[in-house]
Design a protein around this motif. Structure first.
Motif, PDB file in Angstrom:
ATOM      1  N   GLY A  17       0.807  -1.212   0.000  1.00 48.17           N
ATOM      2  CA  GLY A  17       0.000   0.000   0.000  1.00 48.17           C
ATOM      3  C   GLY A  17       0.839   1.259   0.000  1.00 48.17           C
ATOM      4  O   GLY A  17       1.822   1.367   0.735  1.00 48.17           O
ATOM      5  N   SER A  18       0.452   2.218  -0.825  1.00 47.32           N
ATOM      6  CA  SER A  18       1.225   3.452  -0.939  1.00 47.32           C
ATOM      7  C   SER A  18       0.587   4.629  -0.225  1.00 47.32           C
ATOM      8  O   SER A  18       1.230   5.652  -0.004  1.00 47.32           O
ATOM      9  N   GLY A  23      -0.577  12.990   1.172  1.00 48.56           N
ATOM     10  CA  GLY A  23      -0.142  12.595   2.496  1.00 48.56           C
ATOM     11  C   GLY A  23       1.099  11.737   2.535  1.00 48.56           C
ATOM     12  O   GLY A  23       1.883  11.813   3.482  1.00 48.56           O
ATOM     13  N   HIS A  24       1.321  10.924   1.499  1.00 50.30           N
ATOM     14  CA  HIS A  24       2.322   9.870   1.636  1.00 50.30           C
ATOM     15  C   HIS A  24       3.417   9.814   0.579  1.00 50.30           C
ATOM     16  O   HIS A  24       4.310   8.983   0.680  1.00 50.30           O
ATOM     17  N   GLU A  25       3.369  10.693  -0.417  1.00 45.63           N
ATOM     18  CA  GLU A  25       4.442  10.621  -1.418  1.00 45.63           C
ATOM     19  C   GLU A  25       5.800  10.921  -0.793  1.00 45.63           C
ATOM     20  O   GLU A  25       6.801  10.284  -1.123  1.00 45.63           O
ATOM     21  N   ARG A  26       5.838  11.911   0.110  1.00 49.64           N
ATOM     22  CA  ARG A  26       7.123  12.220   0.736  1.00 49.64           C
ATOM     23  C   ARG A  26       7.632  11.044   1.553  1.00 49.64           C
ATOM     24  O   ARG A  26       8.839  10.763   1.578  1.00 49.64           O
ATOM     25  N   LEU A  27       6.744  10.334   2.223  1.00 54.00           N
ATOM     26  CA  LEU A  27       7.144   9.158   2.992  1.00 54.00           C
ATOM     27  C   LEU A  27       7.742   8.106   2.073  1.00 54.00           C
ATOM     28  O   LEU A  27       8.775   7.498   2.375  1.00 54.00           O
ATOM     29  N   LEU A  28       7.095   7.857   0.919  1.00 53.47           N
ATOM     30  CA  LEU A  28       7.604   6.873  -0.027  1.00 53.47           C
ATOM     31  C   LEU A  28       8.964   7.311  -0.569  1.00 53.47           C
ATOM     32  O   LEU A  28       9.873   6.485  -0.732  1.00 53.47           O
ATOM     33  N   ALA A  29       9.109   8.603  -0.841  1.00 56.37           N
ATOM     34  CA  ALA A  29      10.390   9.118  -1.324  1.00 56.37           C
ATOM     35  C   ALA A  29      11.488   8.914  -0.282  1.00 56.37           C
ATOM     36  O   ALA A  29      12.625   8.558  -0.622  1.00 56.37           O
ATOM     37  N   GLN A  30      11.160   9.123   0.979  1.00 59.48           N
ATOM     38  CA  GLN A  30      12.134   8.894   2.046  1.00 59.48           C
ATOM     39  C   GLN A  30      12.539   7.429   2.117  1.00 59.48           C
ATOM     40  O   GLN A  30      13.718   7.101   2.311  1.00 59.48           O
ATOM     41  N   MET A  31      11.570   6.537   1.960  1.00 60.80           N
ATOM     42  CA  MET A  31      11.877   5.111   1.983  1.00 60.80           C
ATOM     43  C   MET A  31      12.799   4.735   0.826  1.00 60.80           C
ATOM     44  O   MET A  31      13.694   3.893   0.969  1.00 60.80           O
ATOM     45  N   ALA A  32      12.603   5.371  -0.321  1.00 59.00           N
ATOM     46  CA  ALA A  32      13.396   5.050  -1.510  1.00 59.00           C
ATOM     47  C   ALA A  32      14.855   5.453  -1.363  1.00 59.00           C
ATOM     48  O   ALA A  32      15.709   4.966  -2.121  1.00 59.00           O
ATOM     49  N   THR A  33      15.168   6.312  -0.401  1.00 62.53           N
ATOM     50  CA  THR A  33      16.574   6.644  -0.165  1.00 62.53           C
ATOM     51  C   THR A  33      17.302   5.518   0.556  1.00 62.53           C
ATOM     52  O   THR A  33      18.538   5.465   0.539  1.00 62.53           O
ATOM     53  N   ASN A  41      -0.194  -2.824  -4.330  1.00 62.21           N
ATOM     54  CA  ASN A  41      -1.087  -1.712  -4.051  1.00 62.21           C
ATOM     55  C   ASN A  41      -2.536  -2.052  -4.380  1.00 62.21           C
ATOM     56  O   ASN A  41      -2.797  -2.740  -5.372  1.00 62.21           O
ATOM     57  N   PRO A  42      -3.492  -1.553  -3.591  1.00 65.32           N
ATOM     58  CA  PRO A  42      -4.904  -1.834  -3.892  1.00 65.32           C
ATOM     59  C   PRO A  42      -5.412  -1.139  -5.153  1.00 65.32           C
ATOM     60  O   PRO A  42      -6.433  -1.542  -5.702  1.00 65.32           O
ATOM     61  N   GLU A  43      -4.717  -0.091  -5.611  1.00 64.98           N
ATOM     62  CA  GLU A  43      -5.128   0.657  -6.792  1.00 64.98           C
ATOM     63  C   GLU A  43      -4.005   0.665  -7.822  1.00 64.98           C
ATOM     64  O   GLU A  43      -2.826   0.537  -7.467  1.00 64.98           O
ATOM     65  N   PRO A  44      -4.333   0.833  -9.109  1.00 64.85           N
ATOM     66  CA  PRO A  44      -3.284   0.945 -10.129  1.00 64.85           C
ATOM     67  C   PRO A  44      -2.334   2.104  -9.799  1.00 64.85           C
ATOM     68  O   PRO A  44      -2.755   3.156  -9.318  1.00 64.85           O
ATOM     69  N   VAL A  45      -1.047   1.901 -10.056  1.00 66.70           N
ATOM     70  CA  VAL A  45      -0.058   2.917  -9.703  1.00 66.70           C
ATOM     71  C   VAL A  45      -0.032   4.019 -10.749  1.00 66.70           C
ATOM     72  O   VAL A  45      -0.227   3.783 -11.941  1.00 66.70           O
ATOM     73  N   THR A  46       0.177   5.247 -10.291  1.00 66.34           N
ATOM     74  CA  THR A  46       0.331   6.421 -11.166  1.00 66.34           C
ATOM     75  C   THR A  46       1.556   7.195 -10.685  1.00 66.34           C
ATOM     76  O   THR A  46       2.662   6.978 -11.182  1.00 66.34           O
ATOM     77  N   TRP A  47       1.338   8.067  -9.692  1.00 61.89           N
ATOM     78  CA  TRP A  47       2.443   8.861  -9.157  1.00 61.89           C
ATOM     79  C   TRP A  47       3.519   8.025  -8.485  1.00 61.89           C
ATOM     80  O   TRP A  47       4.679   8.443  -8.368  1.00 61.89           O
ATOM     81  N   ARG A 290       2.608   1.138  12.786  1.00 60.61           N
ATOM     82  CA  ARG A 290       3.098   1.906  11.635  1.00 60.61           C
ATOM     83  C   ARG A 290       3.370   3.332  12.110  1.00 60.61           C
ATOM     84  O   ARG A 290       2.945   3.735  13.188  1.00 60.61           O
ATOM     85  N   PRO A 291       4.079   4.137  11.315  1.00 59.45           N
ATOM     86  CA  PRO A 291       4.365   5.512  11.739  1.00 59.45           C
ATOM     87  C   PRO A 291       3.108   6.362  11.762  1.00 59.45           C
ATOM     88  O   PRO A 291       2.055   5.989  11.241  1.00 59.45           O
ATOM     89  N   GLY A 292       3.214   7.547  12.344  1.00 56.37           N
ATOM     90  CA  GLY A 292       2.104   8.479  12.383  1.00 56.37           C
ATOM     91  C   GLY A 292       1.635   8.857  10.993  1.00 56.37           C
ATOM     92  O   GLY A 292       2.424   8.958  10.054  1.00 56.37           O
ATOM     93  N   GLY A 293       0.329   9.071  10.858  1.00 50.75           N
ATOM     94  CA  GLY A 293      -0.244   9.431   9.566  1.00 50.75           C
ATOM     95  C   GLY A 293      -0.497  10.919   9.451  1.00 50.75           C
ATOM     96  O   GLY A 293       0.195  11.732  10.075  1.00 50.75           O
ATOM     97  N   ASP A 294      -1.489  11.289   8.643  1.00 52.61           N
ATOM     98  CA  ASP A 294      -1.868  12.689   8.467  1.00 52.61           C
ATOM     99  C   ASP A 294      -0.696  13.576   8.061  1.00 52.61           C
ATOM    100  O   ASP A 294      -0.394  14.589   8.702  1.00 52.61           O
ATOM    101  N   ILE A 295      -0.008  13.185   7.010  1.00 50.67           N
ATOM    102  CA  ILE A 295       1.089  13.983   6.453  1.00 50.67           C
ATOM    103  C   ILE A 295       2.215  14.160   7.471  1.00 50.67           C
ATOM    104  O   ILE A 295       3.034  15.077   7.384  1.00 50.67           O
ATOM    105  N   ALA A 296       2.276  13.274   8.454  1.00 44.58           N
ATOM    106  CA  ALA A 296       3.261  13.419   9.530  1.00 44.58           C
ATOM    107  C   ALA A 296       4.690  13.434   8.999  1.00 44.58           C
ATOM    108  O   ALA A 296       5.531  14.185   9.496  1.00 44.58           O
ATOM    109  N   SER A 297       4.983  12.602   7.991  1.00 47.41           N
ATOM    110  CA  SER A 297       6.363  12.515   7.516  1.00 47.41           C
ATOM    111  C   SER A 297       6.856  13.860   6.998  1.00 47.41           C
ATOM    112  O   SER A 297       8.020  14.227   7.200  1.00 47.41           O
ATOM    113  N   ARG A 298       5.998  14.622   6.335  1.00 43.20           N
ATOM    114  CA  ARG A 298       6.405  15.923   5.818  1.00 43.20           C
ATOM    115  C   ARG A 298       6.631  16.917   6.945  1.00 43.20           C
ATOM    116  O   ARG A 298       7.604  17.680   6.939  1.00 43.20           O
TER     117      ARG A 298
END
Length: 415
Positions: A17-18, A23-33, A41-47, A290-298
């Motif tokens: 799940g992404s 809310g979560h693109e920055r978190l995914l970008a951080q993980m990719a480092t 993913n439950p939905e087709p990937v785009t971004w 899991r970590p905090g949500g609501d755009i917490a990573s940003r």
């Protein structure tokens, strides 16, 4: 430093799940480092394609098919571990990790994180911050439980998060309505069997995220909460960074949070813990795997320099990095809600406010023309948010209050 094998090859992490982009693109970008990412993913990937090497779409309700797809990804990319930051997929991710024979949050710990009743029993059994709590399924059971607990009390669904369906009840006359709300709240795709009737804890509530690897947990991020819509505990924002919490909270409260996630058997994750500092010491409100949500990573990265996504990836891979952080910075977010049911026409122009250097971002979350409703009628009724920065948490909190006042929600009333 990103994770690599002894041969210098970057490790690969399977993400379940992404989340949503804002809310979560920055978190995914951080993980990719920290690792190469593949996504189920439950939905087709785009971004998400910018951050992942490969992806499959799965039905969260079909675990056998999910495992088949996960095995395909794991085989093609030599996956080293499994992780998720999505609350509804915590148990799914743990079961897939187990089915693949890979590191991840243990299944029992993931199931515990989705069950507040079992959390209460575990913590009471280990002597950690016992809270009087009774599980009920019918209104008459709720009334009997309320007589045992006493008023004021809290009514909350057994297995949801984000204060969904939660209400403080001060008077017996309001109990039935609170119970009905908890039963019928929009569960956002999650399941919840039963309602908890709990003692109301007086005190100061805060969040702490604990990096937990191989039975050791350390606090890596924490936040001061901003509340609204009493008696419904709607978390309308939070502030992180310099001065967010006092010294007593940061010793006793953090110690309790970390001991609790270890007692719950959590591992290979960043665990989000809600704690209340009461006159009798800290008490656990909720454990999450899991970590905090609501755009917490940003917000956490902006205010503290800590990258929660990178820490989550490192934990999943069995590493314990020492997070570096800013000592003289703070940041926060305030979510914006309509004052009544209305047709959303945007946020007030507030030109002077928007020009302030401490305003990091103002964003609308709903299309213009959408009918929007505030809590408690719509617990998910956010129409926008504002992020602010400063040198101290008190300064940021004041700035968010000003911004909240200036950024009126525009649009005609409906009905």
């Amino acid at each position: 430093m990103s994770g690599t094998t002894e041969t210098g090859r970057r490790e690969t992490l399977l993400i379940i799940g992404s989340g949503y982009r804002i809310g979560h693109e920055r978190l995914l970008a951080q993980m990719a480092t920290e690792a190469d990412l593949v996504l189920l993913n439950p939905e087709p990937v785009t971004w998400q394609t910018r951050w992942v090497r490969d992806a499959e779409v799965f039905d969260p309700g079909d675990e056998s098919e999910a495992l088949r797809l996960a095995k395909g990804l794991a085989t093609r990319h030599r996956v080293a571990a499994v992780a998720t930051h999505e609350e509804p997929l915590v148990v799914t991710a743990a079961r897939l990790a187990h089915g693949l024979g890979l590191p991840g949050v243990p299944v029992a710990a993931a199931e515990l994180a989705r069950d507040k009743h079992r959390q209460r029993r575990l913590l009471t059994g280990t002597g950690i911050s016992p809270t009087r709590s009774l599980l009920v399924h019918r209104a008459d059971e709720a009334r009997r439980a309320a007589r045992k607990i006493g008023f004021p009390l809290m009514v909350k669904p057994r297995s949801l998060s984000g204060s969904a369906g939660v209400r403080r009840v001060d008077d017996p006359a309001d109990l039935d309505a609170a119970f009905d709300t908890a039963v019928h709240v929009d569960k956002q795709g999650m399941t919840s069997d039963g309602i908890l009737i709990e003692e109301f804890l007086h005190g100061y509530e805060f969040d702490v995220d604990c990096l937990v690897v191989d039975g050791t947990a350390i606090p890596v991020s924490w936040a001061r909460k901003i509340w609204a819509y009493d008696p419904y505990p709607i978390e309308a924002g939070f502030v992180v960074g310099n001065g967010a919490l006092g010294r007593e909270i940061m010793t006793e409260g953090f110690d309790l949070a970390c001991r609790s996630v270890v007692a719950a058997g959590m591992d290979r994750t960043v665990a989000h813990v809600e704690v209340k500092m009461t006159p009798n010491g800290p008490r656990i409100i909720e454990l999450n795997a899991r970590p905090g949500g609501d755009i917490a990573s940003r917000v956490v990265e902006l205010g503290r320099g800590v990258r929660l996504g990178a820490l989550l990836a490192a934990a999943a891979l069995g590493r314990r990095p020492e997070p570096e952080s800013f000592a003289d910075r703070a940041a926060g977010i305030r979510f914006l809600y309509p004052r009544t049911t209305q047709r959303f026409a945007g946020l007030a122009e507030a030109g002077e406010l928007r020009a302030r250097p401490w305003v990091h971002e103002i964003r609308e979350l709903r299309p213009h023309g959408t009918t929007v409703t505030p809590p408690p009628e719509d617990l998910w009724g956010r129409v926008g948010y504002v992020m602010a920065t400063g040198t101290h948490a008190d300064e940021v909190a004041d700035r968010l209050l000003l911004a909240h006042h200036e950024l009126r929600v525009l649009g005609p009333a409906v009905g």
